[in-house]
Design a protein around this motif. Structure first.
Motif, short mmCIF file in Angstrom:
data_model
loop_
_atom_site.label_atom_id
_atom_site.label_comp_id
_atom_site.label_asym_id
_atom_site.label_seq_id
_atom_site.Cartn_x
_atom_site.Cartn_y
_atom_site.Cartn_z
N ARG A 194 16.98 9.97 12.74
CA ARG A 194 17.99 9.03 11.61
C ARG A 194 18.03 7.37 11.78
N GLU A 195 19.87 8.61 13.09
CA GLU A 195 19.90 6.84 12.90
C GLU A 195 19.82 5.82 13.93
N ARG A 196 18.47 6.56 14.95
CA ARG A 196 17.56 5.35 15.50
C ARG A 196 16.90 4.18 14.59
N ILE A 197 16.95 4.63 13.48
CA ILE A 197 15.52 3.58 12.70
C ILE A 197 17.26 2.37 12.09
N PRO A 198 18.07 2.77 11.87
CA PRO A 198 19.19 1.19 11.82
C PRO A 198 19.38 0.71 13.47
N ARG A 199 19.56 1.64 14.18
CA ARG A 199 20.27 1.24 15.30
C ARG A 199 19.53 -0.29 15.91
N GLU A 200 18.21 0.61 16.49
CA GLU A 200 16.60 -0.25 16.99
C GLU A 200 16.88 -1.41 15.92
N ALA A 201 16.43 -1.23 14.23
CA ALA A 201 16.64 -2.55 14.24
C ALA A 201 17.76 -3.87 13.84
N ALA A 202 19.01 -2.34 13.69
CA ALA A 202 20.04 -3.87 14.21
C ALA A 202 20.06 -4.63 15.23
N GLU A 203 20.22 -4.13 16.86
CA GLU A 203 19.50 -4.39 17.54
C GLU A 203 18.06 -5.40 17.85
N ALA A 204 17.18 -5.64 16.97
CA ALA A 204 16.19 -6.63 17.28
C ALA A 204 16.84 -7.69 16.08
N VAL A 205 17.53 -8.02 15.77
CA VAL A 205 17.98 -8.83 14.24
C VAL A 205 19.25 -9.13 15.08
N ARG A 206 19.96 -8.60 15.83
CA ARG A 206 21.19 -9.07 16.41
C ARG A 206 20.71 -10.17 17.50
N LEU A 207 19.38 -9.79 18.47
CA LEU A 207 18.83 -10.37 19.59
C LEU A 207 18.52 -11.82 19.15
N ARG A 208 17.31 -11.71 17.93
CA ARG A 208 16.82 -12.99 17.80
C ARG A 208 18.27 -13.51 16.50
#
Length: 301
Positions: free
Chosen positions: A61-75
Motif C-alpha cells: 500500500r505504501e509502495r504506490i505513493p512512495r514510488e510516485a514521489a520518487e519519480a516526481v522528485r527526480l524529474r
C-alpha cells in the motif's frame, strides 16, 4: 494553509501520468504538489482470509505513493512534494481533499480501453461534486505535453506549444471558466482557441427547408456574441493570442475534434446539486470520454 495541486493515485498508468502532469502544473503555478493515495479497507472477514499478512499489505500500500514521489522528485526537483495516505471511500476522500486544493488531478482511461478509475462511478462522482477545477489525464499523455517542460536552454523549449481549447456557451459566459482558460494559456505561453457552437431555433429546425441566408445570419450573430463575450478578457490578457471559432452542431463533437491539436481542453460544469446520482452535463461527459488530451472541468454557477 497554502493551497496545493493535488493528484489522486491508485497505482495505475493513468494515475502515474496524472502525477507527472500535476507536477508540471505545480511548477507552472509555483505551488506545492500533494500525492494522495486513497485505500479502501477490506471488510474484516476478507482481511482475515487474505493470504498476505498485515505488514505485507501495508508495504504494498505504501509502495504506490512512495514510488510516485520518487519519480516526481527526480524529474521535478524544484517542486515541493508531499505524500498523504488516507483510508476510506475514494470518491468521498477525494472530494474532501479538493476543498484545500487549487486543482485536483486524476487519471482517466476514457473509452479507448477498459473502463477505469475516472470513467467509472468514482471519478464521475468526484467531478460532479467538487467545487474546484478537476483535470483528467490520459495514460497516453506524453511527458512533454505543452507545459514547456524542457529546460529553457534546450532547442525543444522553442517548439510551439499546442493551444488551450475552451468550450464556451455565450449565453452563460461564466467568469471562472473563462479565467481558468486564459490563465492556462498565459502560463504555457500559448494561444487560446475558443469554440462556440450554435443551432437554428427549434421552430425553424424541424421540417423547414434549409435557408442559406438565415444560416449565414445566425452564424454572423454567433460570431458577434462570442467576440463580445471575449472582448474584456482580451484586454485583461493582451499577450494571449485568441482564436475565435463558431461552428454549427454539437459542442462535444467539435471539442473532441479540437482536442487532436490541443494541449488542454477546458469545459464547464454547472455546480447545481441534485438529490440522486452525479450530473456533469452532456458536453463535459462526452469530452471526458473521448478527448485525446487532458480535460479540465471547471464548476461554475
Amino acid at each position: 494553509m497554502p493551497r496545493t495541486v493535488t493528484v489522486g493515485l491508485d497505482g495505475s498508468r493513468e494515475s502515474r501520468a496524472a502525477a507527472e502532469w500535476a507536477a508540471r502544473e505545480a511548477e507552472l503555478r509555483d505551488l506545492p504538489l500533494k500525492l494522495l493515495h486513497v485505500w479502501e479497507p477490506a471488510p474484516e472477514p476478507m482481511a482475515q482470509a487474505s493470504l498476505l499478512d498485515a505488514g505485507t499489505r501495508q508495504h504494498w500500500r505504501e509502495r504506490i505513493p512512495r514510488e510516485a514521489a520518487e519519480a516526481v522528485r527526480l524529474r521535478h526537483p524544484e517542486v515541493e512534494v508531499a505524500v498523504e495516505q488516507l483510508p476510506g471511500r475514494p470518491a468521498d476522500v477525494l472530494v474532501k481533499a479538493a476543498e484545500s486544493a487549487e486543482l485536483l488531478v486524476l487519471g482517466s482511461r476514457g473509452l479507448g480501453g477498459p473502463v477505469g478509475f475516472l470513467v467509472g462511478s468514482v471519478g464521475l462522482s468526484v467531478v460532479a461534486h467538487v467545487d474546484r477545477p478537476v483535470v483528467l489525464v490520459r495514460s497516453t499523455e506524453p511527458a512533454a505535453d505543452g507545459h514547456g517542460t524542457a529546460p529553457k536552454d534546450t532547442p525543444s523549449a522553442a517548439t510551439a506549444v499546442r493551444p488551450v481549447v475552451l468550450g464556451l456557451d455565450v449565453e452563460h459566459p461564466d467568469e471562472a471558466l473563462i479565467a481558468f482558460a486564459f490563465e492556462s494559456a498565459a502560463r504555457r505561453g500559448t494561444s487560446l482557441r475558443v469554440v462556440h457552437t450554435w443551432y437554428p431555433p427549434p421552430y425553424y429546425a424541424y421540417g423547414t427547408p434549409v435557408n442559406p441566408a438565415l444560416n449565414e445570419a445566425l452564424a454572423l450573430s454567433a460570431e458577434a456574441e462570442l467576440a463580445k463575450a471575449l472582448s474584456p478578457w482580451r484586454a485583461r490578457f493582451p499577450d494571449v493570442d485568441v482564436v475565435e471559432v463558431t461552428r454549427y452542431g454539437s459542442p462535444a463533437e467539435h471539442l473532441v475534434e479540437a482536442s487532436r491539436d490541443a494541449s488542454l481542453i477546458v469545459v464547464g460544469r454547472c455546480a447545481r446539486r441534485i438529490p440522486v446520482g452525479a450530473h456533469i452535463g452532456h458536453t463535459a461527459h462526452s469530452v471526458l470520454h473521448h478527448a485525446t488530451v487532458p480535460v479540465a472541468v471547471v464548476p461554475h454557477d
